[in-house]
Enzyme design. Structure first.
Site, PDB file in Angstrom:
ATOM      1  N   ARG A 128       0.875  -1.186   0.000  1.00 41.59           N
ATOM      2  CA  ARG A 128       0.000   0.000   0.000  1.00 41.59           C
ATOM      3  C   ARG A 128       0.906   1.228   0.000  1.00 41.59           C
ATOM      4  O   ARG A 128       1.721   1.403   0.916  1.00 41.59           O
ATOM      5  CB  ARG A 128      -0.942   0.020   1.199  1.00 41.59           C
ATOM      6  CG  ARG A 128      -1.966  -1.110   1.181  1.00 41.59           C
ATOM      7  CD  ARG A 128      -3.115  -0.838   2.115  1.00 41.59           C
ATOM      8  NE  ARG A 128      -4.008   0.198   1.583  1.00 41.59           N
ATOM      9  CZ  ARG A 128      -4.955   0.790   2.304  1.00 41.59           C
ATOM     10  NH1 ARG A 128      -5.126   0.469   3.579  1.00 41.59           N
ATOM     11  NH2 ARG A 128      -5.733   1.711   1.765  1.00 41.59           N
ATOM     12  N   ASP A 273      -2.374   8.753   7.667  1.00 35.90           N
ATOM     13  CA  ASP A 273      -1.590   7.719   7.007  1.00 35.90           C
ATOM     14  C   ASP A 273      -0.216   8.219   6.569  1.00 35.90           C
ATOM     15  O   ASP A 273       0.711   7.439   6.442  1.00 35.90           O
ATOM     16  CB  ASP A 273      -2.358   7.174   5.795  1.00 35.90           C
ATOM     17  CG  ASP A 273      -3.484   6.271   6.220  1.00 35.90           C
ATOM     18  OD1 ASP A 273      -3.269   5.043   6.268  1.00 35.90           O
ATOM     19  OD2 ASP A 273      -4.565   6.776   6.549  1.00 35.90           O
TER      20      ASP A 273
END
Length: 387
Positions: A128, A273
């Protein structure tokens, strides 16, 4: 009863270990059959090292079922990361670090050379792209590979324990800052996506702040945005709040701005994030809209995240890679189409909130008032917190 077996190499995690359906509303905490997946008191552990692999809570099936899978090969770990079986930047960092140990064991088992082993590690590292913690977790333990798998496991476990301690510190610092500015009274808090124990090694970041406010008797209500398209807010955050006995309401994402502007919210707290050096913050899609509403309403917009989520090599949010996920997440639900057959979808997983909209960034070392000019770039030394 836990009925666990390891994932066969390359097999998807939901076929791994299953725990019987867990009823909602555990008035007395986690039931005994789940104690193997929790740690540090009664807190949930999304990621646990079992001795020869990882045990992951499958977050794709909550809250209807509580299942876990045990992963012992890199293909299954990459699959789990990409399908959000394990998710949340801090949790991904821990999973990535242990993933290096999994790759080392797999290399020995299959007779890989160093190149094949390193390629498997890189597949884990890049599973990711937006969450910086995943790559950082891998990078932290890779230098220990020459010392053997036990050294890698020990460092990965140290990372896990550091995250839990850091999250507790984030909760305390965030609660102190919010109460000092919003008044020492029960507050109404809005949060977006899930930044709780499920997204970390334990306790949570944004939800850790909320839990700390609750423990102090200074929390009136939490508004949990549902967080389309995969509903991490309604499925995961609401589930965690329910287990903690915290009053909450789930709302559709489109209601958040109105709820804020109607004066029903005192502060918004989210996770992150990736945070750029200038304070621009990448978080789940929809976070930017919450920040804009908070700015218009004149209430604090608070980001809670560990220092490891700060990427000082990233000057601003314009350089943060934004993951785009499959159109099917938007166009279908539970296998049923919810759009015309010919429809396409734009499905960015994250957005970037400009630093000017971030009232405060809470880390384990203190609080930076980002919109006032206190950014990670101006305070790069974690040993010298600002507040």
């Amino acid at each position: 009863m836990v009925r666990a077996r390891p994932v066969r190499e390359g097999e998807e995690c939901p076929l791994a270990g299953v725990v019987d359906r867990v009823p909602r509303g555990w008035e007395h905490g986690l039931p005994s059959e789940m104690r193997g997946v929790v740690g540090m008191g009664s807190d949930i552990r999304a990621v646990t090292w079992t001795g020869d692999g990882l045990r992951l809570i499958d977050q794709t099936v909550l809250p209807g079922r509580f299942e876990h899978c045990e992963v012992r090969d890199t293909a299954s770990l990459v699959d789990a990361i990409r399908r959000l079986v394990v998710r949340g930047a801090p949790a991904l960092g821990v999973a990535g670090a242990f993933g290096v140990a999994i790759a080392m064991a797999e290399a020995e088992r299959k007779g890989w050379d160093e190149t094949e082993r390193d390629e498997a590690i890189e597949r884990v590292r890049s599973a990711r792209p937006t969450a910086v913690n995943l790559a950082a977790g891998v990078d932290r333990v890779v230098p220990l590979i020459p010392k053997g798998v036990d050294a890698v496991i020990a460092e990965a476990q140290a990372l896990l324990e550091e995250d839990v301690r850091g999250n507790r510190a984030i909760g305390r610092a965030g609660a102190d800052w919010i109460l000092a500015r919003s008044g020492d009274r029960p507050l109404r808090v809005l949060t977006h996506c899930n930044a709780g124990a499920l997204a970390t090694a334990g306790w949570g970041t944004a939800l850790g702040v909320i839990r700390e406010l609750h423990e102090r008797g200074r929390l009136q209500l939490v508004y949990a945005d549902e967080t389309r398209p995969l509903l991490q807010g309604s499925r995961l955050t609401a589930w965690e709040l329910e287990q903690a006995g915290i009053p909450y309401r789930v709302q559709v994402d489109g209601a958040a701005a109105s709820t804020i502007l109607r004066g029903l919210v005192d502060v918004a707290v989210i996770g992150a994030d990736r945070i750029a050096a200038n304070g621009d913050t990448a978080n789940k899609i929809g976070s930017l809209a919450v920040a804009l509403a908070c700015a218009d309403a004149g209430i604090p917009f608070v980001v809670a995240a560990p220092r490891s989520t700060i990427d000082l090599a990233m000057p601003s949010g314009g350089q943060i890679p934004i993951e785009e996920r499959a159109p099917g997440e938007v166009l279908a639900w539970s296998g049923a189409s919810i759009a015309p057959d010919a429809a396409d979808a734009f499905n960015p997983a994250f957005d970037v909130t400009p630093a000017r909209l971030v009232t405060a960034l809470v880390t384990e070392t203190g609080v930076l008032e980002v919109s006032a000019g206190d950014t990670p770039a101006t305070h790069p030394d974690p040993s010298k917190p600002n507040h």
